[in-house]
Design an enzyme around this catalytic site. Structure first.
Site, mmCIF file in Angstrom:
data_model
loop_
_atom_site.group_PDB
_atom_site.id
_atom_site.type_symbol
_atom_site.label_atom_id
_atom_site.label_comp_id
_atom_site.label_asym_id
_atom_site.label_seq_id
_atom_site.Cartn_x
_atom_site.Cartn_y
_atom_site.Cartn_z
ATOM 1 N N GLU A 127 30.262 33.765 46.657
ATOM 2 C CA GLU A 127 31.268 34.439 47.507
ATOM 3 C C GLU A 127 30.564 35.459 48.404
ATOM 4 O O GLU A 127 30.903 36.642 48.420
ATOM 5 C CB GLU A 127 32.326 35.144 46.632
ATOM 6 N N GLU A 156 35.149 36.442 36.217
ATOM 7 C CA GLU A 156 35.271 37.891 35.960
ATOM 8 C C GLU A 156 35.792 38.269 34.572
ATOM 9 O O GLU A 156 36.706 39.068 34.442
ATOM 10 C CB GLU A 156 36.156 38.519 37.039
HETATM 11 C C1 GLA Z 1 37.099 37.661 43.762
HETATM 12 C C2 GLA Z 1 37.603 36.255 43.517
HETATM 13 C C3 GLA Z 1 37.835 35.514 44.787
HETATM 14 C C4 GLA Z 1 38.531 36.359 45.822
HETATM 15 C C5 GLA Z 1 37.762 37.615 46.029
HETATM 16 C C6 GLA Z 1 38.417 38.465 47.071
HETATM 17 O O1 GLA Z 1 35.776 37.704 44.072
HETATM 18 O O2 GLA Z 1 36.722 35.497 42.730
HETATM 19 O O3 GLA Z 1 38.599 34.392 44.531
HETATM 20 O O4 GLA Z 1 39.840 36.617 45.408
HETATM 21 O O5 GLA Z 1 37.765 38.310 44.800
HETATM 22 O O6 GLA Z 1 39.094 37.751 48.018
#
Ligand code: GLA
Length: 362
Positions: A266, A159
């Site tokens: 994710e 990010e």
């Molecule tokens: C982001 C992070 C993850 C996690 C999610 C929410 O996507 O990359 O590690 O913390 O937020 O849980």
């Protein structure tokens, strides 16, 4: 070996003794990892605790890749400058080895869940650029070095690109103190620390063409400079109220042209609309979030997603869900504390949902 030069389930992993344990599971439901064996790995994020529960048994049946949900992040694993907390990550690594499951590393550099000491000198002033670079290098060498050879892919930087169309990089302490060079250095050090791991830049909201273009520009520049970057991670925290087929198609198509490996890192599909800030629960949240309409919408969107993942499977090497089942997901606490969400393929009783059957084409 696959097109990515790594061994998917069905070859080396199938020979490992722990698979016998998974195979004795009597449930006749098809296994996700078998259904997608020719396409990509199927992953889930885990905690040291949940792998020891019934969810761990479900995991062994359906998943052949795991990611640590929290314990490898900078703050939990490196809470003080000269103290690392290895126990949680070690137990997940041992679980992966014992069960012949691939292990994704998450994450080496992220401005969130990073410890305050990292950005401060001992006298409380802001850390110098040189000192922060040294700390970052030490952190990466310690963490990636400890799990060298056990991790097939690392989310090196998480990010870093801004959601704001008027800026490229998110203003974070790493960016403010070091400048964009922190990204390049992180990849170079991660590669030195563990030369066999594939290295990823990971982000969310990549279906937004403006943000996506910035990511593509960044990874292209890194590659031109000879920086060891091998892949792009698409977090895929989506909502049934927002995800659109054409936006996902454009996203996968654009990223596939970079020539980098793609991981969905994710994945979850919230039954609530996305919200950028945390807020307290109100009456509208009180009713259970799952309705037959939402179940139907979720099923159709999961079906659409996996159709596209299959279509782009020459580029996609792994699809990782964020958590295992609706029994517990981070979305039960975010963005509204205590509001239940139902974002995954297995329900609270660990039973496959209609989305599961759609995904496997039944
Ligand atoms: C982001 C992070 C993850 C996690 C999610 C929410 O996507 O990359 O590690 O913390 O937020 O849980």
């Amino acid at each position: 070996m696959t097109k990515f030069g790594i061994i998917l389930y069905g070859t080396a992993i199938a020979c490992m003794p722990s698979q016998a344990k998974a195979a004795t599971h009597t449930d006749s439901t098809p296994s996700l990892k078998h259904v997608f064996a020719k396409h990509f790995l199927i992953g889930a994020s885990v905690s040291p605790k949940n792998i020891k529960t019934e969810e761990g048994t479900l995991l062994l049946k359906h998943f052949n890749s795991i990611t640590s949900e929290n314990v490898m992040k900078m703050e939990p694993i490196h809470p003080e400058e000269h103290r690392y907390e290895w126990a949680g990550a070690d137990s997940i690594a041992a679980f992966a080895t014992r069960n012949g499951i691939r292990f994704r590393g998450h994450t080496l550099v992220w401005h969130k869940q990073s410890p305050k000491w990292m950005f401060l000198e001992p006298d409380g002033s802001t850390v110098t650029r040189e000192h922060l670079l040294q700390r970052l290098k030490d952190h990466i060498f310690s963490v990636a070095g400890r799990y060298k050879g056990q991790i097939y892919a690392w989310d090196v930087v998480n990010e870093a690109i801004s959601d704001n169309p008027n800026e490229i990089y998110t203003k974070t302490p790493f960016y403010d103190i070091i400048g964009e060079a922190f990204i390049e250095m992180a990849f170079r050090w991660a590669h030195e620390a563990d030369p066999s791991a594939l290295l990823f830049y990971n982000d969310y909201k990549e279906t937004d063409p403006v943000k996506r273009e910035k990511i593509i520009q960044m990874v292209t520049d890194l590659k031109k400079k000879g920086v060891p970057i091998h892949g792009i991670g698409l977090q895929g925290h989506w909502s049934i109220h927002e995800l659109k087929s054409d936006a996902l198609e454009a996203c996968l198509n654009d990223f596939s042209k970079t020539g980098l490996i793609l991981h969905i890192t994710e994945l979850d599909l919230s039954v609530w609309p996305g919200e950028p800030e945390r807020r307290v629960k109100n009456e509208r949240d009180a009713a259970d979030g799952m309705t037959p309409e939402k179940d139907r919408a979720q099923r159709e969107l999961y079906g659409m997603m996996f159709e596209k993942f299959r279509k782009y499977s020459n580029h996609i090497q792994a699809v990782t869900f964020w958590n295992i089942s609706d029994r517990h997901s981070w979305l039960d606490e975010w963005p509204v504390w205590g509001r239940k969400d139902h974002p995954l393929l297995f329900d609270e009783a660990l039973t496959p949902k209609s989305s599961f059957w759609k995904v496997i084409g039944q």
